[in-house]
Design a protein around this motif. Sequence first.
Motif, PDB file in Angstrom:
ATOM      1  N   TYR A 132      16.863 -30.434   9.124  1.00 51.15           N
ATOM      2  CA  TYR A 132      16.427 -29.255   8.375  1.00 51.15           C
ATOM      3  C   TYR A 132      14.910 -29.117   8.428  1.00 51.15           C
ATOM      4  CZ  TYR A 132      14.544 -26.513   4.641  1.00 51.15           C
ATOM      5  OH  TYR A 132      13.781 -25.611   3.946  1.00 51.15           O
ATOM      6  N   ALA A 134      13.109 -25.999  10.287  1.00 53.34           N
ATOM      7  CA  ALA A 134      12.391 -25.052   9.438  1.00 53.34           C
ATOM      8  C   ALA A 134      10.923 -24.935   9.835  1.00 53.34           C
ATOM      9  CB  ALA A 134      12.511 -25.468   7.969  1.00 53.34           C
ATOM     10  N   VAL A 141      11.848 -20.888   6.632  1.00 53.15           N
ATOM     11  CA  VAL A 141      12.201 -22.078   5.840  1.00 53.15           C
ATOM     12  C   VAL A 141      13.478 -21.834   5.043  1.00 53.15           C
ATOM     13  CG1 VAL A 141      11.457 -23.582   3.949  1.00 53.15           C
ATOM     14  CG2 VAL A 141       9.809 -22.854   5.689  1.00 53.15           C
ATOM     15  N   LEU A 142      13.594 -20.644   4.454  1.00 52.97           N
ATOM     16  CA  LEU A 142      14.753 -20.338   3.619  1.00 52.97           C
ATOM     17  C   LEU A 142      16.012 -20.073   4.446  1.00 52.97           C
ATOM     18  CD1 LEU A 142      13.076 -18.093   0.881  1.00 52.97           C
ATOM     19  CD2 LEU A 142      13.733 -20.496   0.736  1.00 52.97           C
ATOM     20  N   SER A 150      16.655 -21.458   7.306  1.00 54.33           N
ATOM     21  CA  SER A 150      17.068 -22.790   7.742  1.00 54.33           C
ATOM     22  C   SER A 150      17.747 -23.549   6.612  1.00 54.33           C
ATOM     23  CB  SER A 150      15.854 -23.588   8.248  1.00 54.33           C
ATOM     24  OG  SER A 150      15.288 -22.995   9.395  1.00 54.33           O
ATOM     25  N   ALA A 151      17.357 -23.241   5.366  1.00 52.47           N
ATOM     26  CA  ALA A 151      17.988 -23.887   4.213  1.00 52.47           C
ATOM     27  C   ALA A 151      19.457 -23.501   4.099  1.00 52.47           C
ATOM     28  CB  ALA A 151      17.240 -23.514   2.938  1.00 52.47           C
ATOM     29  N   PHE A 206      21.173 -25.680   6.359  1.00 52.93           N
ATOM     30  CA  PHE A 206      21.163 -27.004   5.730  1.00 52.93           C
ATOM     31  C   PHE A 206      22.369 -27.157   4.800  1.00 52.93           C
ATOM     32  CE2 PHE A 206      18.429 -29.965   2.857  1.00 52.93           C
ATOM     33  CZ  PHE A 206      19.070 -31.076   3.396  1.00 52.93           C
ATOM     34  N   LEU A 207      22.636 -26.127   4.011  1.00 52.17           N
ATOM     35  CA  LEU A 207      23.768 -26.167   3.083  1.00 52.17           C
ATOM     36  C   LEU A 207      25.096 -26.266   3.832  1.00 52.17           C
ATOM     37  CD1 LEU A 207      22.674 -23.467   0.460  1.00 52.17           C
ATOM     38  CD2 LEU A 207      22.749 -25.940   0.141  1.00 52.17           C
ATOM     39  N   MET A 234      17.005 -31.796  -2.357  1.00 48.98           N
ATOM     40  CA  MET A 234      16.929 -30.698  -1.390  1.00 48.98           C
ATOM     41  C   MET A 234      15.816 -29.725  -1.751  1.00 48.98           C
ATOM     42  SD  MET A 234      21.039 -30.137  -0.948  1.00 48.98           S
ATOM     43  CE  MET A 234      20.903 -28.773   0.198  1.00 48.98           C
ATOM     44  N   VAL A 235      15.639 -29.472  -3.038  1.00 47.10           N
ATOM     45  CA  VAL A 235      14.558 -28.581  -3.488  1.00 47.10           C
ATOM     46  C   VAL A 235      13.200 -29.210  -3.180  1.00 47.10           C
ATOM     47  CG1 VAL A 235      13.442 -27.563  -5.514  1.00 47.10           C
ATOM     48  CG2 VAL A 235      15.925 -27.442  -5.261  1.00 47.10           C
ATOM     49  N   ILE A 285      12.620 -28.683   0.515  1.00 44.99           N
ATOM     50  CA  ILE A 285      12.354 -27.277   0.849  1.00 44.99           C
ATOM     51  C   ILE A 285      10.920 -26.909   0.485  1.00 44.99           C
ATOM     52  CG2 ILE A 285      12.930 -24.888   0.252  1.00 44.99           C
ATOM     53  CD1 ILE A 285      15.871 -25.825  -0.015  1.00 44.99           C
TER      54      ILE A 285
END
Length: 267
Positions: A80, A84, A114-115, A117-118, A121-122, A150-151, A154
């Motif tokens: 991730y 990202a 970045v978001l 790619s998140a 990631f999920l 995870m936060v 990120i």
Amino acid sequence: MLNSLKIFKKYSYLLQQLVIRDFKVKYKRSVLGVLWSVLNPLFTMLVLTVVFEGVMQLKGSATIKSYPVFLLSGLLFWNYFSEATSLAMGAVVNNFNLITKVYMPKYIFPLSKVLSSAINFLFSLVALYAIILFQPVKVTWLHIFLPIDMVYLIIFAMGVALFLSAITVFFRDMFYIYGVLTTAWMYMTPIMYPIQVIENSRYHWFMMPIMKLNPMYYYISYARSIILDGQIPSLHMNLVCLAASLLTLLIGTLFFRWKQDQFIYHI
């Protein structure tokens, strides 16, 4: 700060649309689509498990309860971050048409990478829990703390993304340099091997201080303490992860704001 928050709120819908666009483009014309977010880490894990668990005989190591879970938990977090930041690095350069014609906060472009790619990631977590079902690892209530980690990651990725996207405008060689840096960074992070390998090596006096300064080591260790050890990460671990994330975001934001007015002359 208040003005920045108002601007962010004003353009939040645009950020949302960019995230959706980036996510759709990633799997455009792909037969399996988002399923690759699950299959990709699984295939990588299988190959590396054969190499490191079979050839290097890591199976049965007292420090690892389940090597496939150990490996995949590290790979997902690393993949991730790598994806990202690599995508965000060219976010400003690749959107120069919009930047030169329409006013909008420039930081929206790296943040959208970045978001988006998140989201991948999920989806990739499905692969992790699918492997856990066939391994001697139990899913406990402690897994509710995993989103906190995870936060942290990120936020850290956002800081690195802002810095990279700004510096790449002036120094395009970063596209090539960062690839080399991430490769070295990956092998300097205990993803495929336990930290005890470094502690017991002849170079531990040199490697361990570097490891302790590596934020990815803490994010991955945080996840493994929950998944493999069944333990709540300590307050010290949370403070280190939070401090690394916020400090990196602050540095990335300040550098981006310092340079953004000069983008137009170099794009």
